[in-house]
Design an enzyme around this catalytic site. Structure first.
Site, PDB file in Angstrom:
ATOM      1  N   LYS A  50       7.482   1.856  13.086  1.00 22.12           N
ATOM      2  CA  LYS A  50       8.891   1.901  13.462  1.00 22.12           C
ATOM      3  C   LYS A  50       9.132   0.749  14.410  1.00 22.12           C
ATOM      4  CE  LYS A  50      12.543   4.418  15.591  1.00 22.12           C
ATOM      5  NZ  LYS A  50      12.851   5.240  16.743  1.00 22.12           N
ATOM      6  N   GLY A  77      19.399   9.011  22.797  1.00 18.10           N
ATOM      7  CA  GLY A  77      19.343  10.039  23.834  1.00 18.10           C
ATOM      8  C   GLY A  77      20.694  10.549  24.281  1.00 18.10           C
ATOM      9  N   GLY A  98      20.908   9.445  18.814  1.00 18.49           N
ATOM     10  CA  GLY A  98      22.220   9.970  19.161  1.00 18.49           C
ATOM     11  C   GLY A  98      22.526  11.356  18.621  1.00 18.49           C
ATOM     12  N   THR A 120      15.380  13.586  21.724  1.00 19.15           N
ATOM     13  CA  THR A 120      15.962  14.141  22.947  1.00 19.15           C
ATOM     14  C   THR A 120      16.580  15.521  22.745  1.00 19.15           C
ATOM     15  OG1 THR A 120      16.402  11.933  23.774  1.00 19.15           O
ATOM     16  CG2 THR A 120      17.664  13.706  24.777  1.00 19.15           C
TER      17      THR A 120
END
Lengths: 372, 255
Positions: free
Chosen positions: B95, B156, B183, B205
């Site tokens: 990634k 986050g 998000g 998150t």
């Protein structure tokens, strides 16, 4: 270089900020608390006397911001004191040149011994600290020692005298990830009163130091005030102003905040403007809301009972098992301290406590190839 | 089903491994989420001192590892991290994350494209975290990336699909899997992304910061399953008018 923060600071009036910081109403504080993006005035409202009844709500929101941004973790580091030579005269500091203390600069062999001792405790991020002595503990010394230390740790932070932009560029190449330069106080009169001799007496050179760090592309810039030297709300307002200025100008750097309170040291002065525990909490939480990405560290100057309460609210990195004397870990554990510490728990014990508090202690979150 | 580099993954949920209170909590969340692919930051792993507490349990679980280059501000730092990851973890999946802005951690499109080109040349399976920019996503695809990972909102931030209009274009145009990264704050956001046609979502998150991360991981697993079912079954189009289930004009058919 363009004009730095010094120029902006010169346009400000301490007295104006002092009055302003007390002028907020509870309604204004409530409004600031409700916002997601705060400006300087919102910050001032949150640290104002009027905001004190809102402290439980402020802390709750600060904790929420901290967990969302940083997760349930706590970065661990330890200071590594290399020297207590100092060419300054700061009347609150145990390392000041007029203090009759045994002076010591660690040799390469001694530095190696200290590094190994820290590694054995599981420490992987160190804050290298020296007194400010440009001639004897300056770039030639750093050039010699930093590569030795670099091999042992994933992240190197530095707290030494303010240097030039060119020096910072070189230090970055030598493996420095973060540089901490604390202003001590933004009030000129108090600054001059406490910093009597040496390069440190030049307030402009120190105020522009974070600008030089930003221009040199240093990954993390640490700022702070030594609370207790001047009115805390006013100093905090200037510190917040400095932070906002830096974030705007040097957007590729991370920022970290330290909130040391003046402590008894072997120099021994009365603390003219003490910062209470309650106000310390208010201050830290207000900074968290002002800048959710700000790293906030808490040292072992604070006592365990307070640290264990405050760390889970808004602190992102803390030290453990610290020695504040050169050679204090293994070479010469008897030497004189820069200041006395209140939390003497070992890293292992502190890690255990963090886990009980629901926080994962993190020793490594960086790599030497980053930020070069 | 998500196919990456010829490997089929049954779960449309990818998990980030940061921010958890303990290795045990992380492992429990990974299990509850049903994910088969987890991403982990190279900067966080302590390979030198072998003292890492998350790597071994993750490997034991049998989930596939997707190392990331988090912390890199430039293409050259990301390349360094990638080589380190390949050597240390024995995977060429990567990634790619390059964020020079430590405040909002927004990805740098220019450095990301440069690094992606080079990494593909070096034999990596590249999954780039990128802005929700349809042109950039096509460029990354042309560079040989195995998927694109546009953001739904700042990382986050839990804000959901703030970039919806751009994501729709990216999904429409893509010929590689689109994984919505960053998000997503609630299972409903993940479900929405998959209904839109995204191949997968990546979440960290929202799960790690939940009061009960394991329960939240379960919630995301179910939402992702719902989203995939919804997409495959063909969503009915939205309409501004009411449409009766039993139309009044049915009598015409009997005449």
């Amino acid at each position: 270089m363009m004009a730095g923060f010094f120029a902006l600071w010169q346009q400000q009036s301490w007295e104006h900020q002092l009055l302003q910081s007390r002028s907020y109403t509870l309604a204004q504080a409530r409004q600031a608390l409700g916002k997601t993006r705060l400006n300087l005035q919102d910050f001032q409202a949150l640290i104002s006397p009027a905001a004190e009844p809102l402290l439980p709500m402020l802390a709750a929101k600060a904790q929420q911001f901290t967990r969302q941004r940083f997760g349930r973790i706590q970065q661990l580091f330890a200071p590594l004191y290399l020297s207590n030579l100092c060419a300054n005269e700061c009347s609150y500091c145990g390392f000041s040149m007029s203090q009759k203390v045994k002076r010591r600069v660690l040799s390469a062999e001694e530095v190696e011994i200290e590094c190994l001792a820290l590694r054995k405790c599981g420490i992987d991020q160190v804050l290298i600290v020296t007194g400010e002595h440009e001639r004897k503990v300056g770039m030639p010394y750093f050039r010699q020692m930093l590569p030795l230390i670099r091999r042992h740790f994933s992240s190197l932070m530095l707290e030494v005298q303010p240097l030039s932009e060119a020096d910072y560029r070189e230090l970055r190449q030598l493996g420095v990830d973060a540089v901490m330069v604390y202003q001590e106080t933004y009030q000129q009169a108090a600054y001059q009163r406490y910093h009597l001799k040496g390069q440190k007496a030049d307030i402009g050179w120190r105020l522009d130091c974070p600008d030089r760090l930003g221009s040199a592309g240093v990954d993390k810039i640490g700022i702070g005030v030594l609370f207790g030297l001047a009115d805390w709300r006013t100093d905090a307002s200037f510190l917040a102003m400095h932070l906002l200025y830096l974030q705007q100008h040097y957007w590729q750097s991370r920022y970290s905040l330290s909130v040391p309170r003046i402590r008894p040291c072997s120099g021994g002065i009365e603390v003219p403007y003490p910062l209470s525990d309650k106000h310390l909490v208010q201050l830290i939480c207000a900074f968290r809301l002002l800048s959710p990405s700000l790293e906030i560290s808490l040292s072992t100057r604070e006592r365990p009972e307070l640290r264990d309460q405050l760390v889970p609210i808004a602190i992102t990195s803390s030290s453990a098992g610290s020695s504040t004397r050169p050679g204090g870990y293994a070479v010469d554990p008897e030497a004189l301290e820069q200041f006395s510490i209140d939390d003497s728990r070992s890293p292992a014990l502190y890690k255990q406590r963090l886990q009980q508090l629901g926080l994962a202690p993190v020793s490594k979150d960086w790599e030497p190839y980053l930020g070069r | 089903m998500l196919t990456l580099d010829g490997v089929q993954l049954n779960s449309a949920l990818l998990l980030g491994t940061g921010k958890f209170a303990s290795a045990r909590q992380l492992i429990a969340a990974v299990e509850a989420s049903g994910t088969e692919l987890v991403t982990l930051a190279m900067k966080r792993l302590d390979l030198q001192h072998q003292s890492d507490d998350i790597l071994a349990p993750l490997q034991q679980l049998g989930v596939r590892l997707l190392p990331n280059t988090s912390g890199a501000k430039t293409a050259s730092e990301a390349l360094f991290a990638a080589e380190l990851a390949r050597e240390a973890l024995g995977t060429n999946w990567l990634k790619l994350e390059i964020h020079p802005d430590p405040r909002y951690l927004l990805p740098d499109p220019i450095e990301t494209l440069q690094a992606a080109r080079e990494l593909v040349k070096r034999g990596f399976v590249v999954l780039p975290y990128c802005p929700a920019d349809p042109v950039l996503c096509k460029r990354l695809e042309e560079a040989g990336c195995a998927a694109v990972m546009p953001l739904g909102a700042p990382i986050g931030s839990n804000q959901g699909l703030q970039t919806l209009a751009m994501l729709e274009i990216i999904i429409e145009q893509a010929s590689v899997p689109v994984i919505i990264d960053a998000g997503l704050g609630a299972p409903s956001h993940a479900c929405q992304a998959l209904e839109l046609g995204a191949s997968a979502v990546l979440v960290n998150t929202a799960i790690a910061s939940a009061a009960d991360p394991v329960a939240m991981a379960t919630g995301f697993r179910l939402a992702c399953e719902a989203g995939v079912y919804a997409r495959h079954s063909g969503l009915a189009a939205a309409c501004t008018q009411a449409q009766a289930s039993s139309p009044l004009t049915r009598f015409l058919e009997t005449l």
